[in-house]
Design an enzyme around this catalytic site. Structure first.
Site, PDB file in Angstrom:
ATOM      1  N   ASP A  36      61.746  61.610  54.396  1.00 11.33           N
ATOM      2  CA  ASP A  36      60.519  61.197  55.072  1.00 11.33           C
ATOM      3  C   ASP A  36      60.170  62.172  56.181  1.00 11.33           C
ATOM      4  OD1 ASP A  36      60.662  59.097  53.413  1.00 11.33           O
ATOM      5  OD2 ASP A  36      60.830  57.535  54.961  1.00 11.33           O
ATOM      6  N   ALA A  37      61.210  62.640  56.892  1.00 12.93           N
ATOM      7  CA  ALA A  37      60.965  63.552  58.019  1.00 12.93           C
ATOM      8  C   ALA A  37      60.366  64.865  57.529  1.00 12.93           C
ATOM      9  CB  ALA A  37      62.270  63.808  58.759  1.00 12.93           C
ATOM     10  N   GLU A  38      60.885  65.353  56.409  1.00 19.07           N
ATOM     11  CA  GLU A  38      60.342  66.613  55.871  1.00 19.07           C
ATOM     12  C   GLU A  38      58.892  66.418  55.432  1.00 19.07           C
ATOM     13  OE1 GLU A  38      63.807  69.031  53.627  1.00 19.07           O
ATOM     14  OE2 GLU A  38      63.763  66.880  53.218  1.00 19.07           O
ATOM     15  N   SER A  85      37.059  39.202  32.084  1.00 17.56           N
ATOM     16  CA  SER A  85      38.257  38.449  32.405  1.00 17.56           C
ATOM     17  C   SER A  85      39.086  38.336  31.119  1.00 17.56           C
ATOM     18  CB  SER A  85      37.809  37.088  32.912  1.00 17.56           C
ATOM     19  OG  SER A  85      38.900  36.385  33.366  1.00 17.56           O
ATOM     20  N   LEU A  86      40.135  37.538  31.133  1.00 22.56           N
ATOM     21  CA  LEU A  86      40.951  37.388  29.926  1.00 22.56           C
ATOM     22  C   LEU A  86      41.089  35.913  29.575  1.00 22.56           C
ATOM     23  CD1 LEU A  86      43.930  39.788  30.756  1.00 22.56           C
ATOM     24  CD2 LEU A  86      42.193  40.155  29.017  1.00 22.56           C
ATOM     25  N   GLU A 116      51.783  44.280  28.180  1.00 27.85           N
ATOM     26  CA  GLU A 116      51.911  44.799  29.552  1.00 27.85           C
ATOM     27  C   GLU A 116      52.132  43.632  30.486  1.00 27.85           C
ATOM     28  OE1 GLU A 116      48.195  46.604  30.739  1.00 27.85           O
ATOM     29  OE2 GLU A 116      48.055  47.464  28.747  1.00 27.85           O
ATOM     30  N   LYS A 118      51.338  41.174  33.393  1.00 24.06           N
ATOM     31  CA  LYS A 118      50.097  40.723  34.027  1.00 24.06           C
ATOM     32  C   LYS A 118      50.347  40.661  35.521  1.00 24.06           C
ATOM     33  CE  LYS A 118      46.655  37.014  33.904  1.00 24.06           C
ATOM     34  NZ  LYS A 118      45.963  37.516  35.036  1.00 24.06           N
ATOM     35  N   ASP A 120      49.779  40.182  39.395  1.00 25.52           N
ATOM     36  CA  ASP A 120      49.027  39.164  40.123  1.00 25.52           C
ATOM     37  C   ASP A 120      48.368  39.777  41.349  1.00 25.52           C
ATOM     38  OD1 ASP A 120      47.997  36.707  40.517  1.00 25.52           O
ATOM     39  OD2 ASP A 120      49.803  35.819  41.357  1.00 25.52           O
ATOM     40  N   ARG A 139      35.993  43.782  41.587  1.00 24.92           N
ATOM     41  CA  ARG A 139      35.443  43.151  40.389  1.00 24.92           C
ATOM     42  C   ARG A 139      34.218  42.305  40.730  1.00 24.92           C
ATOM     43  NH1 ARG A 139      36.076  38.229  37.731  1.00 24.92           N
ATOM     44  NH2 ARG A 139      35.573  38.417  35.527  1.00 24.92           N
ATOM     45  N   TYR A 233      44.952  49.979  34.213  1.00 25.69           N
ATOM     46  CA  TYR A 233      45.224  49.585  32.824  1.00 25.69           C
ATOM     47  C   TYR A 233      44.074  49.886  31.870  1.00 25.69           C
ATOM     48  CZ  TYR A 233      43.249  45.397  35.022  1.00 25.69           C
ATOM     49  OH  TYR A 233      42.490  44.545  35.765  1.00 25.69           O
ATOM     50  N   LYS A 297      47.449  43.162  24.130  1.00 25.37           N
ATOM     51  CA  LYS A 297      46.181  43.769  23.715  1.00 25.37           C
ATOM     52  C   LYS A 297      46.329  44.431  22.349  1.00 25.37           C
ATOM     53  CE  LYS A 297      45.369  44.921  28.539  1.00 25.37           C
ATOM     54  NZ  LYS A 297      45.314  45.947  29.580  1.00 25.37           N
ATOM     55  N   LYS A 321      50.369  33.174  30.113  1.00 34.51           N
ATOM     56  CA  LYS A 321      50.673  32.796  31.499  1.00 34.51           C
ATOM     57  C   LYS A 321      51.991  32.024  31.567  1.00 34.51           C
ATOM     58  CE  LYS A 321      47.302  32.989  34.532  1.00 34.51           C
ATOM     59  NZ  LYS A 321      46.139  32.462  34.738  1.00 34.51           N
ATOM     60  N   CYS A 415      45.213  15.256  67.339  1.00 34.16           N
ATOM     61  CA  CYS A 415      45.398  16.572  66.724  1.00 34.16           C
ATOM     62  C   CYS A 415      46.604  17.260  67.378  1.00 34.16           C
ATOM     63  CB  CYS A 415      44.135  17.408  66.912  1.00 34.16           C
ATOM     64  SG  CYS A 415      44.367  19.142  66.502  1.00 34.16           S
ATOM     65  N   CYS A 418      45.120  20.401  69.586  1.00 31.36           N
ATOM     66  CA  CYS A 418      44.290  20.288  70.785  1.00 31.36           C
ATOM     67  C   CYS A 418      44.309  18.879  71.385  1.00 31.36           C
ATOM     68  CB  CYS A 418      42.849  20.685  70.468  1.00 31.36           C
ATOM     69  SG  CYS A 418      42.002  19.459  69.457  1.00 31.36           S
ATOM     70  N   CYS A 433      40.596  16.714  62.600  1.00 30.81           N
ATOM     71  CA  CYS A 433      40.452  16.790  64.043  1.00 30.81           C
ATOM     72  C   CYS A 433      38.956  16.864  64.318  1.00 30.81           C
ATOM     73  CB  CYS A 433      41.155  18.041  64.552  1.00 30.81           C
ATOM     74  SG  CYS A 433      40.670  18.448  66.220  1.00 30.81           S
ATOM     75  N   CYS A 438      38.397  23.003  68.648  1.00 33.30           N
ATOM     76  CA  CYS A 438      39.855  23.022  68.536  1.00 33.30           C
ATOM     77  C   CYS A 438      40.255  24.460  68.193  1.00 33.30           C
ATOM     78  CB  CYS A 438      40.269  22.069  67.418  1.00 33.30           C
ATOM     79  SG  CYS A 438      41.984  22.220  66.930  1.00 33.30           S
TER      80      CYS A 438
HETATM   81  S1  IVH Z   1      43.156  43.863  31.110  1.00 32.23           S
HETATM   82  C1  IVH Z   1      38.977  43.475  29.512  1.00 32.23           C
HETATM   83  N1  IVH Z   1      45.638  44.180  31.921  1.00 32.23           N
HETATM   84  O1  IVH Z   1      44.120  39.663  34.957  1.00 32.23           O
HETATM   85  C2  IVH Z   1      40.353  43.671  30.025  1.00 32.23           C
HETATM   86  N2  IVH Z   1      44.239  42.725  33.155  1.00 32.23           N
HETATM   87  O2  IVH Z   1      43.147  37.072  34.137  1.00 32.23           O
HETATM   88  C3  IVH Z   1      40.523  43.100  31.351  1.00 32.23           C
HETATM   89  N3  IVH Z   1      45.298  41.719  35.103  1.00 32.23           N
HETATM   90  O3  IVH Z   1      40.729  40.368  35.564  1.00 32.23           O
HETATM   91  C4  IVH Z   1      41.791  43.116  31.982  1.00 32.23           C
HETATM   92  N4  IVH Z   1      47.260  42.675  34.858  1.00 32.23           N
HETATM   93  O4  IVH Z   1      42.501  41.419  37.118  1.00 32.23           O
HETATM   94  C5  IVH Z   1      44.463  43.572  32.136  1.00 32.23           C
HETATM   95  N5  IVH Z   1      47.837  44.574  32.537  1.00 32.23           N
HETATM   96  C6  IVH Z   1      46.669  43.963  32.755  1.00 32.23           C
HETATM   97  C7  IVH Z   1      46.471  43.104  33.839  1.00 32.23           C
HETATM   98  C8  IVH Z   1      45.237  42.493  34.005  1.00 32.23           C
HETATM   99  C9  IVH Z   1      46.530  41.864  35.599  1.00 32.23           C
HETATM  100  C10 IVH Z   1      44.258  40.843  35.688  1.00 32.23           C
HETATM  101  C11 IVH Z   1      42.874  41.443  35.770  1.00 32.23           C
HETATM  102  C12 IVH Z   1      42.000  40.497  34.997  1.00 32.23           C
HETATM  103  C13 IVH Z   1      42.791  39.238  35.088  1.00 32.23           C
HETATM  104  C14 IVH Z   1      42.422  38.253  33.994  1.00 32.23           C
END
Ligand code: IVH
Length: 674
Positions: A36-38, A85-86, A116, A118, A120, A139, A233, A297, A321, A415, A418, A433, A438
């Site tokens: 880190d120092a370098e 979204s997914l 892959e 997911k 969070d 997004r 991704y 995917k 999930k 409360c 307060c 409250c 407060c």
């Molecule tokens: S693919 C059209 N890959 O999960 C493809 N999403 O619940 C869109 N997320 O909005 C996303 N890891 O924010 C993809 N390896 C991954 C992900 C991922 C997390 C999130 C992403 C998406 C949300 C949907």
């Protein structure tokens, strides 16, 4: 002797390249090659040289991660291709159903997938032009996001510059967009939460909220300290994936120097993907960041295109999930937390227990009824659960483990913050409250008071209110009217001019109409519409303050719940004191305050910029308000018109970007004359 310009340039570029490469080794590959120092010594050398030759600083220099600031907030930017979204799956059956749909849709026996983790966090698109990071956009709602470029630049694993060589290797030229997840590691998450707790702020419920909150802080210096990370991704060029396989996208993203998650797998069928999900379910706690599942995917991009998307999500991907994780522990005591809206939430303090990679010490009990429902006594053994997106909660009491029934919990009668009155409204589950000032509620109360539909104090945003409350300049909304120029100027990002503007805005708000004043007090259940009804009925705040429950209930559309809430508000001494102070500050307590003369511009929002020819901006504002319209200081997609005079500012650019109609003074006159 003075160095020749070319030599200097070379030296600078060489240093920058060295630093970029070490940043990559450290932040992307997690394999530092120097100490880190370098590393710091190299950065210092570059800083020194740049300080001597400021004209040679380039925006892609590693010293420029914390630079400009988003000035007034974040500009909204449309996504060229929606950020989807997914769809979710919660069981093996649902994954097999998905696989069946995919294979049937494509008329194929088998399909190759990529699995892959997911992550969070929060998704963000990053645009590169000729290898230089241009814009980073959240997004948002999927169609329009916010420009968080200045903050994204502070993410050290996100390259500010990609070399032409690396672009060539990935077969890319010109512009492309990377999509991925902004993330906060467990350690950074814990640290931030501890800091928040120390300064009296509520803890973030999960790393996703923390990442989303952090990328939207208005101060890039603070964002830099949060140590956000970015995992890409997806890559788009001209709105499409420029590769044949998703796997190739990931490989190319890695080649470009981005931090692609190394935990990914090409699976020849769904069974293999299911095994991968199971594998990570047991290993997830060991990761330095949170995951909430696995994304599966279709690997082939042409097959992805063939499957297409629904309105919400692609048909070629699914998120598996994980179920909530559970643990058993003991409730040591129950404490009350007062939230920003005044709600009193009982929180169980637990014997610390590891759960999903973090040590859990607290769990929410939601409210009084929930404690009764669980039959919980202090000292009980309980099962707690952490879902993907909630702070732990108590799911049940293990009665068999109870040796003797402990004390029953009672909600406090004042409360805990307060000592103000607490009340549980009819039909409500939460005790609240009643003191609007407060300390636990103060920031929220001030933001509400200053809001557009309330006193409409332009420029008094969250970052500013945070500072004003922390410095104890505001302990009550009425303190706003006592703020001094010097106090404001001493705050971060406050110049003389903006301090003057804010004081003018605050002063102007004294003349706000009675209904706005009533709304701004933040009485529970008294929204904009009820405030108008109350103003119309009573004609003055004093009449309303002394009205009985019956009289209040007698007003059209005001039911017992609203009436009781109004009574409780004015019965709280702290609130009456605040109202008296507002009276001393000469706010309009009577209907004589401003009332629009016409409705020609009702519901329309204007932003004024530049110098107008015939009237001052203040006069134009007055005229618009007289016609029932509103004037605000920031252009957003909600703005109906931007009125541009001579030498307009950046607001004009924003209007163009968002497609807000731009009109001139003459057109405004025409609108007013209608
Ligand atoms: S693919 C059209 N890959 O999960 C493809 N999403 O619940 C869109 N997320 O909005 C996303 N890891 O924010 C993809 N390896 C991954 C992900 C991922 C997390 C999130 C992403 C998406 C949300 C949907």
């Amino acid at each position: 002797m003075k160095k020749s310009a070319a030599k200097l340039q070379n030296q600078l570029e060489h240093l920058r390249e060295q630093i970029r490469s070490h940043e990559h080794k450290y932040f992307v590959e997690d394999k530092p090659q120097i100490s880190d120092a370098e590393f710091d010594a190299l950065v210092n050398e570059l800083r020194q040289l740049e300080a001597e030759h400021p004209d040679l600083i380039t925006p892609d220099s590693p010293t420029q991660r914390v630079g400009g600031k988003p000035r007034e907030g974040f500009v909204q930017i449309p996504h060229s291709t929606p950020m989807q979204s997914l769809d979710n799956a919660y069981s093996e059956e649902e994954l097999l159903d998905f696989d069946r749909r995919v294979r049937e849709g494509l008329g194929r026996e088998s399909v190759e997938y990529v699995a892959e983790l997911k992550l969070d966090g929060m998704s963000m698109a990053v645009r590169y032009k000729d290898g230089v990071l241009g814009k980073a956009v959240t997004r948002g709602d999927g169609s329009i996001g916010e420009d968080v470029t200045q903050n994204a630049r502070t993410i050290r694993s996100l390259p500010l510059k990609i070399s032409p060589d690396d672009m060539k290797k990935a077969g890319l030229r010109g512009e492309f967009e990377v999509r991925g997840e902004v993330l906060l590691g467990r350690k950074a998450f814990e640290r931030i939460n501890d800091e928040r707790e120390e300064s009296g702020l509520p803890r973030f419920a999960n790393p996703r909220n923390a990442a989303a909150g952090s990328i939207r802080i208005l101060e890039p210096g603070i964002v830099a300290e949060r140590h956000l990370d970015y995992f890409p991704y997806l890559l788009l060029a001209d709105g499409r994936v420029p590769f044949a396989e998703h796997w190739e996208t990931l490989e190319n993203l890695r080649r470009l120097g981005l931090k692609v998650n190394r935990n990914r797998k090409k699976c020849c069928d769904m069974q293999e993907a299911i095994a991968y999900c199971a594998e990570w379910e047991s290993k997830r706690d060991k990761l330095p960041y949170e995951i909430d599942g696995v994304v599966i995917k279709v690997n082939s991009i042409p097959l992805q295109q063939e499957l297409g998307s629904t309105a919400r999500a692609p048909r070629w991907a699914i998120a598996y999930k994980y179920a909530a994780q559970q643990a058993t522990t003991r409730v040591e005591r129950i404490e009350i937390q007062v939230g920003r809206t005044g709600a009193l939430t009982p929180v169980a303090h637990l014997t610390p227990v590891p759960l999903g990679g973090v040590t859990v010490q607290r769990a929410t009990l939601h409210n009084e009824d929930e404690i009764r429902r669980l039959g919980l006594r202090i000292g009980d053994t309980v099962v707690i659960e952490r879902g993907g997106d909630v702070i732990p909660k108590v799911v049940r009491v293990d009665l068999e483990a109870r040796e003797k029934a402990g004390e029953e919990f009672q909600m406090p009668d004042a409360c805990p913050v307060c000592k103000g009155h607490v009340m549980r409204a009819e039909g409500a589950v939460a005790w609240r409250c009643m003191n609007a000032n407060c300390p636990a509620q103060l920031k929220e109360s001030i933001l509400h008071f200053a809001g557009r539909k309330a006193m409409n104090i332009d420029g008094l945003g969250e970052a500013l209110v945070d500072q004003l409350v922390e410095k104890k300049f505001l302990q009550n909304v009425a303190d706003l009217y006592q703020l001094k120029q010097e106090q404001l100027e001493a705050l971060d990002r406050m110049g003389k001019k903006s301090a003057e503007n804010l004081l003018r805005e605050i002063d102007r708000s004294r003349g706000s109409s009675l209904d706005r004043l009533i709304f701004s007090l933040g009485i529970r259940f008294v929204g904009e519409r009820t405030a108008k009804l109350l103003a119309g009925h009573f004609g003055s705040l004093d009449q309303m303050m002394t009205a009985s429950q019956e009289e209040l209930e007698g007003i059209f559309e005001v039911g017992p719940k609203v009436a009781a809430s109004i009574r409780a508000f004015f019965e709280e001494q702290a609130n009456r004191r605040m109202v008296e102070r507002l009276r001393k500050e000469k706010l309009s307590f009577e209907m004589t305050g401003f009332q629009p003369r016409s409705n020609t511009l009702a519901g329309k929002t204007f932003v004024l910029t530049g110098t107008l020819e015939h009237v001052t901006r203040d006069e134009a504002r007055r005229r618009i308000e007289q016609a029932g319209g509103r004037v605000t200081g920031t252009v957003s997609k909600k703005t109906d018109y931007v009125v541009a005079g001579a030498d307009p500012g950046s607001k004009l650019e924003k209007a163009r970007e968002l497609g807000v109609p731009i009109i001139h003074e003459q057109e405004l006159d025409a609108l007013l004359a209608r």
